[in-house]
Every structure is written in C-alpha cells, then in structure tokens.
Scaffold this motif. Structure first.
Motif, PDB file in Angstrom:
ATOM      1  N   GLU A 113       1.008  -1.277   0.084  1.00  0.00           N
ATOM      2  CA  GLU A 113       0.018  -0.015  -0.174  1.00  0.00           C
ATOM      3  C   GLU A 113       0.876   1.027  -0.097  1.00  0.00           C
ATOM      4  N   GLY A 114       2.020   1.089   0.039  1.00  0.00           N
ATOM      5  CA  GLY A 114       2.866   2.352   0.315  1.00  0.00           C
ATOM      6  C   GLY A 114       3.128   3.260  -1.086  1.00  0.00           C
ATOM      7  N   VAL A 115       2.516   2.786  -2.174  1.00  0.00           N
ATOM      8  CA  VAL A 115       2.501   3.704  -3.456  1.00  0.00           C
ATOM      9  C   VAL A 115       1.194   3.664  -4.119  1.00  0.00           C
ATOM     10  N   SER A 116       0.750   4.749  -4.145  1.00  0.00           N
ATOM     11  CA  SER A 116      -0.641   5.012  -4.715  1.00  0.00           C
ATOM     12  C   SER A 116      -0.777   4.524  -5.999  1.00  0.00           C
ATOM     13  N   THR A 117      -1.656   4.111  -6.579  1.00  0.00           N
ATOM     14  CA  THR A 117      -2.172   3.822  -8.100  1.00  0.00           C
ATOM     15  C   THR A 117      -1.580   4.936  -8.927  1.00  0.00           C
ATOM     16  N   THR A 118      -2.119   6.382  -8.438  1.00  0.00           N
ATOM     17  CA  THR A 118      -1.575   7.266  -9.456  1.00  0.00           C
ATOM     18  C   THR A 118      -0.169   7.636  -9.493  1.00  0.00           C
TER      19      THR A 118
END
Length: 114
Positions: free
Chosen positions: A79-84
């Motif tokens: 979860e550390g990196v957002s999709t965007t």
C-alpha cells in the motif's frame, strides 16, 4: 546481501529496529511524501530540481532491482505507493528509455510460471 537484510526486505516487522544508511534516508523522504499527500498544492520541497529527482529515482530503482534480484523475485510494494503515483512513475521511466507498453508487457511476464 546478508540473510538479515533479506529477512528485513521480506518481513516489514524486521525493519523496526534496523539502522542502516537506507533507513536514515527513508525517514526524511517519508516525511516529505506525507506532506505532499496532505498538502499537494505546496509542491516539491525547495532544491528538488530535475537532476536531483532523476538521481533519486535512478538510485531507488537500482536498489529495488538489486534487492529483487537478490531475493529471487519482485518485492511487493503493498500500500506504500498509490496507483496514480505508480503509473506516473512507470510512464516516466518507460518514456525515459524510449519503451512502450509492448516492451513492458514482455518484462511483465518475466519470472511467471509457464
């Protein structure tokens, strides 16, 4: 890479007591990222020009790739990196190397069981 370093990469709880050069770099970067998520209109911090950001991304990519190779596969980012953020960075990296989605597709299946 030592066994303890491999364990720390696979088990987030093992990272809690770590004090490596990477640990000392990550904390201030996390604070900057949190500030940008909380107040995106503030923009990047002073001094974060294009050459500096290129160096930061290149070094991070090299560390991630080396760790992935050493552990025998991808290290889940969770979860550390957002999709965007992931897509913005992926597109920038592909464009920087004159790659396209087809090139990416070839690498995307790398390591999958056939």
């Amino acid at each position: 890479m030592s066994i303890s370093e491999e364990t720390a990469l696979r088990e987030p709880s093992a990272r809690l007591a770590a004090d490596t050069p990477l640990d000392r770099l990550v904390e201030p970067l996390q604070r900057i990222a949190e500030r940008l998520r909380d107040e995106p209109t503030r923009g990047v911090p002073p001094g974060a020009d294009e050459p500096l950001l290129r160096t930061l991304v290149a070094a991070t990519a090299t560390v991630y790739a080396a760790a992935s190779e050493a552990t025998g596969g991808e290290i889940p980012l969770g979860e550390g990196v957002s999709t965007t953020d992931a897509l913005v960075l992926a597109c920038a990296l592909l464009r920087a190397h004159h790659l396209n989605p087809f090139d990416l597709a070839l690498w995307f299946t790398r390591g999958e069981a056939r």
